[in-house]
Design an enzyme around this catalytic site. Sequence first.
Site, PDB file in Angstrom:
ATOM      1  N   VAL A 275      52.551  43.914  47.223  1.00 57.06           N
ATOM      2  CA  VAL A 275      53.542  43.456  46.065  1.00 57.06           C
ATOM      3  C   VAL A 275      54.807  43.988  46.185  1.00 57.06           C
ATOM      4  CG1 VAL A 275      51.512  43.740  44.462  1.00 57.06           C
ATOM      5  CG2 VAL A 275      53.050  45.585  44.534  1.00 57.06           C
TER       6      VAL A 275
ATOM      7  N   GLU B 242      51.961  48.072  49.056  1.00 54.24           N
ATOM      8  CA  GLU B 242      52.834  47.463  50.149  1.00 54.24           C
ATOM      9  C   GLU B 242      53.051  45.838  49.915  1.00 54.24           C
ATOM     10  OE1 GLU B 242      52.404  48.570  54.222  1.00 54.24           O
ATOM     11  OE2 GLU B 242      51.749  50.576  53.725  1.00 54.24           O
TER      12      GLU B 242
ATOM     13  N   PHE C 299      55.448  28.785  51.793  1.00 55.05           N
ATOM     14  CA  PHE C 299      55.560  29.140  53.362  1.00 55.05           C
ATOM     15  C   PHE C 299      56.578  29.853  54.014  1.00 55.05           C
ATOM     16  CE2 PHE C 299      52.284  25.627  53.051  1.00 55.05           C
ATOM     17  CZ  PHE C 299      51.182  26.342  53.772  1.00 55.05           C
ATOM     18  N   ARG C 300      57.688  29.681  53.302  1.00 54.41           N
ATOM     19  CA  ARG C 300      58.878  30.781  53.731  1.00 54.41           C
ATOM     20  C   ARG C 300      58.527  32.012  53.620  1.00 54.41           C
ATOM     21  NH1 ARG C 300      65.199  30.428  51.482  1.00 54.41           N
ATOM     22  NH2 ARG C 300      66.129  31.219  53.378  1.00 54.41           N
TER      23      ARG C 300
ATOM     24  N   ARG D 182      54.768  42.216  58.562  1.00 54.37           N
ATOM     25  CA  ARG D 182      53.708  42.912  58.549  1.00 54.37           C
ATOM     26  C   ARG D 182      52.702  42.838  59.869  1.00 54.37           C
ATOM     27  NH1 ARG D 182      54.786  46.611  54.948  1.00 54.37           N
ATOM     28  NH2 ARG D 182      55.506  45.420  52.981  1.00 54.37           N
TER      29      ARG D 182
ATOM     30  N   HIS E 175      57.843  35.355  56.303  1.00 58.01           N
ATOM     31  CA  HIS E 175      58.630  36.335  56.267  1.00 58.01           C
ATOM     32  C   HIS E 175      57.650  37.640  56.004  1.00 58.01           C
ATOM     33  CE1 HIS E 175      61.696  39.514  55.259  1.00 58.01           C
ATOM     34  NE2 HIS E 175      61.124  39.752  53.937  1.00 58.01           N
TER      35      HIS E 175
ATOM     36  N   GLN F  38      46.241  41.314  39.818  1.00 57.02           N
ATOM     37  CA  GLN F  38      45.600  42.462  40.287  1.00 57.02           C
ATOM     38  C   GLN F  38      44.592  43.061  39.400  1.00 57.02           C
ATOM     39  OE1 GLN F  38      48.065  45.215  42.519  1.00 57.02           O
ATOM     40  NE2 GLN F  38      46.236  46.386  43.030  1.00 57.02           N
TER      41      GLN F  38
ATOM     42  N   ARG G  53      41.301  57.177  35.967  1.00 56.58           N
ATOM     43  CA  ARG G  53      41.836  56.685  37.099  1.00 56.58           C
ATOM     44  C   ARG G  53      42.548  57.642  37.760  1.00 56.58           C
ATOM     45  NH1 ARG G  53      45.834  51.640  35.625  1.00 56.58           N
ATOM     46  NH2 ARG G  53      47.506  52.940  34.464  1.00 56.58           N
TER      47      ARG G  53
ATOM     48  N   HIS H   3      56.429  42.508  48.007  1.00 58.04           N
ATOM     49  CA  HIS H   3      57.039  41.018  48.586  1.00 58.04           C
ATOM     50  C   HIS H   3      57.336  40.558  47.396  1.00 58.04           C
ATOM     51  CE1 HIS H   3      56.515  41.472  52.975  1.00 58.04           C
ATOM     52  NE2 HIS H   3      55.598  42.166  52.677  1.00 58.04           N
TER      53      HIS H   3
END
Length: 203
Positions: free
Chosen positions: A75, A73, A150-151, A160, A155, A84, A133, A77
Amino acid sequence: MRIGKQKVELLNPQSYEELTEKIEIAGRVCYQSEPKGDPEKFIRMIIKRGHESVLEHGSLTFKVRTNRAIANEIVRHRLASYSQESTRYVKYDDIEFIPGEKLKDPNLENLLLSAELAYKLLLTTDFKPEEARDILPNATATTLVMTMNFRELRHFLKLRLDKAAHPQIRELAGMILEILKEKYPVFVEDIEKYPVFVEDIEK
């Protein structure tokens, strides 16, 4: 098998004063005006006006420990950078799981233990970690590093922390919000947790 908890760590603490001054300088270019010694006032003004592209001149990097489902969820964004932990190249000996509340029931934890045993069994055959896996559940723990301006952080938090968001990602967003409120308050002083946030997480 280990049952873990979600964690958030700020990797690049920055001077609040320097950061806000830089953003004020960048923003005032738009108006051909000079800094007036109160960058917080200027930042509040541009946020109120919706001129949040100026906030993109500042960013933070977080190290996040969560599970695979919530990482998927996060990623989504897209206006961010991610690194990762790879299940292709990491071979797990003692698997950590970060399940939702219902799976923390001792009777259901056996399902996670079964997944771990199946994974280890496959590794004793001709299965590589990248193949074994596939047997691991979404509750499997993972670590990712994310950098957001920061923007995008604003968001992310607005989406979230919403009551409709998954409880575990709300918990993570709450951790990030607390860090920002402590160290960089002007960027999030208009963002609040929902009153039911803590109660929901504890259920």
